[in-house]
Motif scaffolding. Sequence first.
Motif, PDB file in Angstrom:
ATOM      1  N   PRO A 309     -26.247  57.278 -18.069  1.00 43.53           N
ATOM      2  CA  PRO A 309     -26.108  55.987 -18.760  1.00 43.53           C
ATOM      3  C   PRO A 309     -26.906  55.937 -20.055  1.00 43.53           C
ATOM      4  CG  PRO A 309     -26.567  55.673 -16.423  1.00 43.53           C
ATOM      5  CD  PRO A 309     -26.757  57.132 -16.705  1.00 43.53           C
ATOM      6  N   VAL A 310     -26.389  55.159 -20.995  1.00 45.07           N
ATOM      7  CA  VAL A 310     -27.031  54.986 -22.298  1.00 45.07           C
ATOM      8  C   VAL A 310     -27.686  53.617 -22.366  1.00 45.07           C
ATOM      9  CG1 VAL A 310     -26.614  54.692 -24.767  1.00 45.07           C
ATOM     10  CG2 VAL A 310     -25.516  56.573 -23.534  1.00 45.07           C
ATOM     11  N   PHE A 311     -28.937  53.602 -22.831  1.00 43.87           N
ATOM     12  CA  PHE A 311     -29.676  52.368 -23.052  1.00 43.87           C
ATOM     13  C   PHE A 311     -30.098  52.322 -24.522  1.00 43.87           C
ATOM     14  CE2 PHE A 311     -30.346  53.832 -18.708  1.00 43.87           C
ATOM     15  CZ  PHE A 311     -29.983  52.706 -17.965  1.00 43.87           C
ATOM     16  N   PRO A 312     -29.949  51.177 -25.195  1.00 45.90           N
ATOM     17  CA  PRO A 312     -30.298  51.104 -26.618  1.00 45.90           C
ATOM     18  C   PRO A 312     -31.785  50.907 -26.860  1.00 45.90           C
ATOM     19  CG  PRO A 312     -29.444  48.996 -25.893  1.00 45.90           C
ATOM     20  CD  PRO A 312     -29.345  49.923 -24.708  1.00 45.90           C
ATOM     21  N   GLY A 313     -32.540  50.880 -25.806  1.00 47.16           N
ATOM     22  CA  GLY A 313     -33.990  50.749 -25.826  1.00 47.16           C
ATOM     23  C   GLY A 313     -34.485  50.923 -24.409  1.00 47.16           C
ATOM     24  N   ALA A 314     -35.773  50.827 -24.221  1.00 49.50           N
ATOM     25  CA  ALA A 314     -36.340  51.031 -22.885  1.00 49.50           C
ATOM     26  C   ALA A 314     -35.742  50.036 -21.898  1.00 49.50           C
ATOM     27  CB  ALA A 314     -37.856  50.876 -22.936  1.00 49.50           C
ATOM     28  N   PRO A 315     -35.194  50.508 -20.774  1.00 49.23           N
ATOM     29  CA  PRO A 315     -34.586  49.595 -19.804  1.00 49.23           C
ATOM     30  C   PRO A 315     -35.614  49.042 -18.830  1.00 49.23           C
ATOM     31  CG  PRO A 315     -34.258  51.848 -19.082  1.00 49.23           C
ATOM     32  CD  PRO A 315     -35.005  51.926 -20.389  1.00 49.23           C
ATOM     33  N   ASP A 316     -35.256  47.904 -18.202  1.00 45.01           N
ATOM     34  CA  ASP A 316     -36.052  47.476 -17.061  1.00 45.01           C
ATOM     35  C   ASP A 316     -35.390  47.988 -15.795  1.00 45.01           C
ATOM     36  OD1 ASP A 316     -33.920  45.723 -16.444  1.00 45.01           O
ATOM     37  OD2 ASP A 316     -34.923  43.993 -17.325  1.00 45.01           O
ATOM     38  N   LEU A 317     -36.027  47.769 -14.650  1.00 46.37           N
ATOM     39  CA  LEU A 317     -35.547  48.341 -13.399  1.00 46.37           C
ATOM     40  C   LEU A 317     -34.200  47.770 -12.995  1.00 46.37           C
ATOM     41  CD1 LEU A 317     -36.071  50.246 -11.054  1.00 46.37           C
ATOM     42  CD2 LEU A 317     -37.384  48.422  -9.938  1.00 46.37           C
ATOM     43  N   THR A 318     -34.005  46.466 -13.179  1.00 43.90           N
ATOM     44  CA  THR A 318     -32.730  45.851 -12.811  1.00 43.90           C
ATOM     45  C   THR A 318     -31.586  46.447 -13.604  1.00 43.90           C
ATOM     46  OG1 THR A 318     -33.818  43.779 -12.206  1.00 43.90           O
ATOM     47  CG2 THR A 318     -31.477  43.668 -12.675  1.00 43.90           C
ATOM     48  N   LEU A 319     -31.799  46.695 -14.883  1.00 40.33           N
ATOM     49  CA  LEU A 319     -30.766  47.298 -15.718  1.00 40.33           C
ATOM     50  C   LEU A 319     -30.461  48.721 -15.258  1.00 40.33           C
ATOM     51  CD1 LEU A 319     -28.893  47.036 -18.119  1.00 40.33           C
ATOM     52  CD2 LEU A 319     -30.805  47.614 -19.624  1.00 40.33           C
ATOM     53  N   LEU A 320     -31.491  49.467 -14.888  1.00 40.40           N
ATOM     54  CA  LEU A 320     -31.285  50.826 -14.378  1.00 40.40           C
ATOM     55  C   LEU A 320     -30.448  50.789 -13.097  1.00 40.40           C
ATOM     56  CD1 LEU A 320     -31.995  53.883 -14.602  1.00 40.40           C
ATOM     57  CD2 LEU A 320     -33.907  53.397 -13.065  1.00 40.40           C
ATOM     58  N   VAL A 321     -30.770  49.880 -12.188  1.00 44.75           N
ATOM     59  CA  VAL A 321     -29.999  49.745 -10.947  1.00 44.75           C
ATOM     60  C   VAL A 321     -28.536  49.446 -11.258  1.00 44.75           C
ATOM     61  CG1 VAL A 321     -29.675  48.293  -8.901  1.00 44.75           C
ATOM     62  CG2 VAL A 321     -31.972  49.068  -9.531  1.00 44.75           C
ATOM     63  N   HIS A 322     -28.304  48.530 -12.180  1.00 43.58           N
ATOM     64  CA  HIS A 322     -26.943  48.145 -12.556  1.00 43.58           C
ATOM     65  C   HIS A 322     -26.144  49.349 -13.066  1.00 43.58           C
ATOM     66  CE1 HIS A 322     -24.044  45.062 -14.199  1.00 43.58           C
ATOM     67  NE2 HIS A 322     -23.714  46.113 -14.950  1.00 43.58           N
ATOM     68  N   GLU A 323     -26.711  50.088 -14.011  1.00 39.46           N
ATOM     69  CA  GLU A 323     -25.965  51.196 -14.614  1.00 39.46           C
ATOM     70  C   GLU A 323     -25.801  52.370 -13.657  1.00 39.46           C
ATOM     71  OE1 GLU A 323     -24.416  50.459 -17.141  1.00 39.46           O
ATOM     72  OE2 GLU A 323     -25.575  48.729 -17.822  1.00 39.46           O
ATOM     73  N   LEU A 324     -26.756  52.624 -12.806  1.00 44.15           N
ATOM     74  CA  LEU A 324     -26.595  53.685 -11.815  1.00 44.15           C
ATOM     75  C   LEU A 324     -25.578  53.294 -10.755  1.00 44.15           C
ATOM     76  CD1 LEU A 324     -30.211  55.085 -11.353  1.00 44.15           C
ATOM     77  CD2 LEU A 324     -28.298  56.089 -12.626  1.00 44.15           C
ATOM     78  N   ALA A 325     -25.514  52.023 -10.374  1.00 43.76           N
ATOM     79  CA  ALA A 325     -24.488  51.577  -9.425  1.00 43.76           C
ATOM     80  C   ALA A 325     -23.090  51.803  -9.990  1.00 43.76           C
ATOM     81  CB  ALA A 325     -24.699  50.107  -9.075  1.00 43.76           C
ATOM     82  N   HIS A 326     -22.961  51.697 -11.311  1.00 48.53           N
ATOM     83  CA  HIS A 326     -21.668  51.953 -11.943  1.00 48.53           C
ATOM     84  C   HIS A 326     -21.177  53.380 -11.718  1.00 48.53           C
ATOM     85  CE1 HIS A 326     -20.325  48.475 -14.073  1.00 48.53           C
ATOM     86  NE2 HIS A 326     -21.415  48.340 -14.815  1.00 48.53           N
ATOM     87  N   GLN A 327     -22.061  54.311 -11.415  1.00 46.62           N
ATOM     88  CA  GLN A 327     -21.603  55.680 -11.198  1.00 46.62           C
ATOM     89  C   GLN A 327     -20.618  55.736 -10.031  1.00 46.62           C
ATOM     90  OE1 GLN A 327     -22.612  57.831 -13.683  1.00 46.62           O
ATOM     91  NE2 GLN A 327     -23.498  55.883 -14.364  1.00 46.62           N
ATOM     92  N   TRP A 328     -20.823  54.880  -9.052  1.00 50.17           N
ATOM     93  CA  TRP A 328     -19.860  54.726  -7.954  1.00 50.17           C
ATOM     94  C   TRP A 328     -18.717  53.811  -8.381  1.00 50.17           C
ATOM     95  CZ3 TRP A 328     -24.984  55.549  -7.187  1.00 50.17           C
ATOM     96  CH2 TRP A 328     -25.388  56.406  -6.149  1.00 50.17           C
TER      97      TRP A 328
END
Length: 476
Positions: A309-328
């Motif tokens: 996943p691509v982030f335009p700046g440092a992500p927070d944990l909730t954003l990381l969870v969201h984008e990793l869930a998208h892998q499924w």
Amino acid sequence: MVSRARRIAGVARSVPLVPVLLVCSLGLTACGGGVHGTPGASGVRDPYFPKAGNGGYDVTHYGLRLAYDPDAHHLTGTATLTARATEDLSSFNLDLRGLEVEDVTVGGDTARFNRAGQELTVRPPGDLDRGETFRVTVRYSGAPETVTDPDGSEEGWLRTTDGALALGEPTGSMTWFPGNHHPSDKAAYDLTVTVPEGLRAVSNGELRGETTARGRTTSTWHSAEPMASYLATLAIGRFGVSRSRAGDLPVYTAVDPAEAEASRPVLDRIPEVLRWAERRFGPYPFSSTGAIVDRAPEVGYALETQSRPVFPGAPDLTLLVHELAHQWYGDSVTPESWRDMWLNEGFATYAEWLWEEDHGGRSAQETFDALYSGDYFDTEEAGEALWDFPPAEPPSAARISDPPVYWRGAMVLQKVRQTAGDERFRRILRGWADTYRYGNADTADFTAFVEKQAPGEDFQGIWDDWLYGKGKPERA
């Protein structure tokens, strides 16, 4: 993704009969006896982006060789697509926005082509038979474009202070390589990119090699699992790279140095988030993982580019969870059309709720209740926007990333959970990801799947009121 709140003119002439017969006897392919193919469609009639994608063939592999000079803003590319004809074809289209096409070959033979908007029409030397596998190679170059979406956000080829960032949802991937740019056609990818020494080129999948010679660095990336073109990415810049593992899974992160310190605590939790997600959603669907963190605040959104996943700046944990869930949900199970966007965003948003529920925060039901009562958002206006339209029927291309697609989509899943019960709902989440792994699905597939997994339960009210209904449903 996190919400961004996108003829040859025919002149009839009378000619003697004998010359016509003579021409036909000399060249049947020009007179109908040998002509069996027809032109492939110049779009797949997506409800919001009707010219996206093309008919008549299915791409199985993209081989891309690119070179980019950031100072000159110049891209040189050779794209070789391996595809299978799904009908008899006399010509076919590729999507390509901007850039200059220098030549096209099909099966190694020179092919005629013409341009009209984003359509590159290719006429191979001979017809392609249904079921035939063919290779088309396009050489092209120029200044790749940035696209402004219907919702006002930007995608395509985005210039950064030290390079570029290529993002493709929903149509931006056609700004940097020709292809069948619709989520319904997924393929494997091999990407070789050359950039000035001192810069890195980071993409999806696994890094197969990186060499520097004569002031240029060349990187080769391989993505074996099928990928929709909008999920392909390329980030060019002065990234710091970290390699680690999450169990047996390689983790590759590329971070702009200015974002490194703020990103590290969150990116270090990628293995933890993946272990949790596998318990909830089933085995991770790809052969690598990681993240790209660029310094691009003007982008304004993160994107679930496949495996990284691509982030335009440092992500927070909730954003990381969201984008990793998208892998499924979104990357492995990809929507059949852009109308089905809620199957991406509703699921990834619901993953945020589950993470909070499983880590000592409020339950998914409590989040649902706060949304319904209007207490979730900071303003009454934001709360009311949730009911602007049903998640399965966004009113236009400009609104496929609006709040109802995300939060009301997640509320649909919570209603399914209430009706099915926790254990069957767990099986629904895992089974959906498993049944449609590496494929495409639409909303009708989902509703049928749920009903099959929980026979005897009545979901029709959920579909009628929460998924397709207008306005705020009555609280059941």
